[in-house]
Scaffold this active site. Sequence first.
Site, mmCIF file in Angstrom:
data_model
loop_
_atom_site.group_PDB
_atom_site.id
_atom_site.type_symbol
_atom_site.label_atom_id
_atom_site.label_comp_id
_atom_site.label_asym_id
_atom_site.label_seq_id
_atom_site.Cartn_x
_atom_site.Cartn_y
_atom_site.Cartn_z
ATOM 1 N N ASN A 176 -15.340 -36.280 3.478
ATOM 2 C CA ASN A 176 -15.181 -36.958 2.196
ATOM 3 C C ASN A 176 -16.353 -37.911 2.042
ATOM 4 O O ASN A 176 -16.526 -38.813 2.866
ATOM 5 C CB ASN A 176 -13.851 -37.724 2.155
ATOM 6 C CG ASN A 176 -13.804 -38.751 1.044
ATOM 7 O OD1 ASN A 176 -14.408 -38.568 -0.010
ATOM 8 N ND2 ASN A 176 -13.102 -39.844 1.278
ATOM 9 N N MET B 171 -14.752 -38.016 -5.239
ATOM 10 C CA MET B 171 -14.727 -37.770 -3.810
ATOM 11 C C MET B 171 -13.528 -36.895 -3.446
ATOM 12 O O MET B 171 -12.722 -36.540 -4.286
ATOM 13 C CB MET B 171 -14.669 -39.093 -3.045
ATOM 14 C CG MET B 171 -15.900 -39.965 -3.245
ATOM 15 S SD MET B 171 -17.392 -39.197 -2.614
ATOM 16 C CE MET B 171 -18.589 -40.472 -3.038
ATOM 17 N N CYS B 172 -13.384 -36.594 -2.191
ATOM 18 C CA CYS B 172 -12.351 -35.691 -1.694
ATOM 19 C C CYS B 172 -11.246 -36.478 -0.995
ATOM 20 O O CYS B 172 -11.303 -37.694 -0.892
ATOM 21 C CB CYS B 172 -12.962 -34.673 -0.737
ATOM 22 S SG CYS B 172 -14.397 -33.802 -1.434
ATOM 23 N N GLN B 173 -10.241 -35.762 -0.521
ATOM 24 C CA GLN B 173 -9.148 -36.385 0.229
ATOM 25 C C GLN B 173 -8.969 -35.619 1.536
ATOM 26 O O GLN B 173 -8.999 -34.384 1.558
ATOM 27 C CB GLN B 173 -7.854 -36.346 -0.571
ATOM 28 C CG GLN B 173 -7.865 -37.249 -1.795
ATOM 29 C CD GLN B 173 -7.191 -38.582 -1.561
ATOM 30 O OE1 GLN B 173 -6.160 -38.685 -0.906
ATOM 31 N NE2 GLN B 173 -7.764 -39.620 -2.126
ATOM 32 N N VAL C 293 -8.634 -31.613 0.282
ATOM 33 C CA VAL C 293 -8.695 -31.229 -1.131
ATOM 34 C C VAL C 293 -10.005 -31.765 -1.690
ATOM 35 O O VAL C 293 -10.399 -32.896 -1.405
ATOM 36 C CB VAL C 293 -7.481 -31.724 -1.947
ATOM 37 C CG1 VAL C 293 -6.233 -30.974 -1.537
ATOM 38 C CG2 VAL C 293 -7.280 -33.224 -1.828
#
Length: 256
Positions: free
Chosen positions: A108, A1-3, A78
């Site tokens: 996310n 996953m993303c941040q 990110v």
Amino acid sequence: MCQLLGLNCATPTDAQFSFSGLQRRGGATDHHGDGWGIAFFEGKGLRLFVDCESAAHSPMANFLRQYPLKSTHIIAHVRKATEGAVRLENTHPFCRVLWGRHWVFAHNGDLKDYRPHLHSHFHPVGDTDSERAFCWLLQELAKSHASLPSVPELTLTLRELLPQVRRHGSFNFLLSNGQALWAHCSTQLHYLVRQHPFAHATLMDEDWTVNFAEVNQPGDRAAVVVTTPLTRDERWTAFAAGELKVFVDGLPLDGV
């Protein structure tokens, strides 16, 4: 996953400290190395920087650390790719114009089999589920309101729309039009408010401590929203699953 990282501030503030912690997670202390981006609102204007290089090794990200821009609304991301190739057009945050204002969105999560019917002028440039969800939200907001409504009205409409996206998977996101910051938690999101009396804060991902009392005035205030806490010595509040919060002037709006 993303941040995710979002700042909503009472006065123009730079994101240098928080962005530095997020940057390290983009391929150094964590595995989110599939691109990054950050958006700064300046009045009705917008500065948007995106890069498909990892944030931890991006010359552009390093430049922004040395040349901090001040804003009252900042969204950064990110990426760890789950859908869509590692290309510039798939890099968050995404931006569109509605009612004469820039709208910025970062997500996310992972939306399974999500192919909404898009019939207005909001269409994705890339091939991510995130950008499709953003386009659909703006399309439905435009259908619900003839002109820019108030922040509380927008929040109510978003609450009505979100279940139609959530049923496809995890949908943690940040959204802003330069007036407010909306933050929705599907699985994980945290926030804090930095205000007078200010204290020290130390990043988890980098050896950097800031005494905010030395760099802020009593009237300064910033709400910081992140996927996972960036600092080790501040009190972060976890969102509840399914919770949508809206921040204005560095504070969450109660009762909205």
